[in-house]
Design a protein around this motif. Structure first.
Motif: not given
Length: 532
Positions: A44-45, A276, A281-282, A284-285
């Motif tokens: 998960h992010p 991920v 996802a990156l 959001r991270a």
């Protein structure tokens, strides 16, 4: 008021029970090599961002660099800026996306394997794995020192015992649960770190009479800089050192640039981009990672500098004097002296979390580098076998090496040793890594030459020119009768400013002079057609 021993024991016990439960979850979900190495590529992010941040910001940042700020001042906040811009934004948005895509396309499960497969070179993978296995224990050792020093000061436990306790706890879930366990526990530990640092900055400003009063008092202390520091260019804890002075070179080249740039080529961080499932996802991270790194580094460096105000007001001494000259003790002594008892417990858990999150990633990275990259791919030429078991044995061996270093390394070493490892990674890996992701004309020969030049130029500079390491090592003195081969400003210029440019030039020149990598392989790496 101090917290009673039974209450303290219960709090620590609950924390450890949760850690072991998360480690057990990681163990249960680890069914294949890909699960153990890159967490199944479906993290998960939020877990990615906090795991990345908790791995990046360890006790070396909070204790070591916080202590360095206590000695050198607020100028270290430039490192916090670099950590956010380079360590989060550039790392995730630019390097992270390309790393994830290429890692998936090439089925790479470690950082050295990504480089080895991109350049079709077992030597690159094996040499990179060996380099990590040999030198990362230095980094792990100083993280152990940071955690153990605070436990020693807080619980009045023997330092040697504190090192062993930390090591055994982390080893238990890393060896069994792999990267899934590491990232799950990182997420919890990172959340605790964020809360702990928020309380630390609030309590510090309350203790010192507010933000304005605290910083005004720190500025007013400029005249109290010891003669030894003033002679090196120290102008006060609220100011940058004198431009071009020895302390300025140490602050800017070793601490700010060495760590600020070196983060891009950290194997234990780069591998997280491969955990991920997509680029979204990156993105959001980044939204989580940026504030997290700001809170971790910004608070540690600010509080470290402001500790001078507290100690002068209460003890009539500056922080370095109170710590007996050992900057690694400034933050533990400040927190134990200035903070309420319940907060000391909370912050002990914060530092335990910081140490354990970074150590778990380091142990996992060192084990995979030796077991998978060096042994299986380089020594055994990719022969299938008990990769996970060999990796677990390798983790155990590198843990032992880290513990030995934690006992052997001298005082005030945390910030320096961190910068050494980050700088070595920048010189050895960053030109080759950048070329792998963004320059199709980079060749196998160019990558190998860059790797070798960056590695040995960095080690040469550390051993023969950079005075902070060359003088105590004594190699230059023994061989040439000189403490350092060069004199003057050169002796305070960090290796990253010499070795990394040399490696970049080498990569470009050798690549242009050698045969390009076949287009068919580049198409596979970059997932699109490459025109001649």
């Amino acid at each position: 008021m101090p917290v009673s021993t039974p209450v303290l024991g219960i709090i620590v016990l609950i924390y450890l029970m949760v850690i072991f439960y998360l480690g057990w979850l990681g163990y249960k979900k680890t069914k294949m090599t890909e699960d153990y190495m890159v967490a199944g590529r479906k993290i998960h992010p939020y877990i990615l961002a906090v795991s990345y941040g908790a791995t990046f910001i360890s006790t070396s940042a909070i204790i070591g660099f916080g202590g360095a700020a206590g000695a050198l001042g607020m100028g270290l906040l430039w490192l916090a800026f670099m950590n956010i811009v380079v360590g989060i934004f550039i790392a995730f948005v630019i390097f992270g996306k390309s790393t994830r895509r290429m890692g998936l396309k090439l089925n790479a499960v470690t950082f050295p394997e990504l480089l080895g497969k991109r350049y079709q070179s077992r030597f690159i993978q094996g040499f990179s794995g060996a380099l990590i296995g040999i030198f990362m224990p230095l980094y792990a050792g100083i993280v152990l020192i940071g955690g153990a020093r605070f436990v020693e000061a807080t619980l009045n436990i023997n330092y040697d015992v504190a090192v062993l306790i930390l090591t055994i706890i982390v080893a238990a879930y890393v060896i069994t649960g792999g990267l899934i366990a590491v990232m799950y526990t990182d997420a919890l530990q990172g959340s605790l770190m964020f809360i702990g640092m928020a309380f630390l900055i609030v309590f510090t400003y309350i203790e010192l009479g507010g933000i304005n009063a605290a910083h005004t008092a720190l500025t007013a202390m400029n005249g109290m800089v010891p003669e030894s520091l003033a002679a090196g260019g120290h102008l006060g804890w609220a100011s940058m050192p004198a431009l071009g002075s020895p302390i300025w070179w140490t602050l800017v080249s070793t601490l700010v640039l060495g760590v600020g740039i070196g983060v891009l080529a950290q194997p234990q961080l780069a591998v997280r981009f491969m955990t991920v499932k997509n680029d979204k996802a990156l993105n959001r991270a980044v939204l989580v990672g940026g504030p997290f790194i700001l809170m971790m580094t910004g608070v540690a460096f600010t509080v470290g500098a402001l500790s001078n105000v507290y100690f002068f007001d209460n003890l009539g001494q500056i922080s370095v004097a109170v710590a007996g000259g050992n900057t690694d003790l400034i933050m533990p002594q400040y927190i134990n002296s200035a903070m309420p008892g319940i907060f000391v417990v909370l912050f002990m858990l914060t530092l335990l979390a910081a140490a354990m999150s970074t150590l778990s990633s380091q142990f996992h990275t060192m084990g995979t580098a030796i077991g998978h990259d060096f042994y299986r791919e380089f020594i055994k030429k990719g022969e299938l076998g008990q990769t996970i078991n060999v990796t677990r044995i390798s983790i155990a061996l590198t843990i032992l090496a880290s513990v030995v270093l934690a006992y052997a390394l001298p005082p005030s070493i945390i910030a320096t040793a961190t910068a050494i490892f980050f700088g070595l990674c920048a010189a050895a890996f960053l030109p080759m890594y950048t070329g792998a992701l963004f320059w199709k004309r980079m060749t196998r020969e160019g990558a190998i030459a860059s790797l070798l030049v960056g590695t040995f130029a960095s080690l040469f500079w550390l051993g023969f020119v950079h005075a902070k390491e060359a003088v105590p090592l004594g190699i230059s003195q023994a061989l040439f009768g000189k403490a350092t081969l060069l004199t003057g400003t050169w002796t305070v210029v960090d290796p990253i400013l010499v070795a990394t440019p040399l490696a970049i030039i080498t990569a470009i020149v050798v690549s242009l002079a050698t045969k390009p990598i076949p287009v068919e392989h580049l198409e596979k790496c970059f997932e699109r057609e490459i025109k001649n």
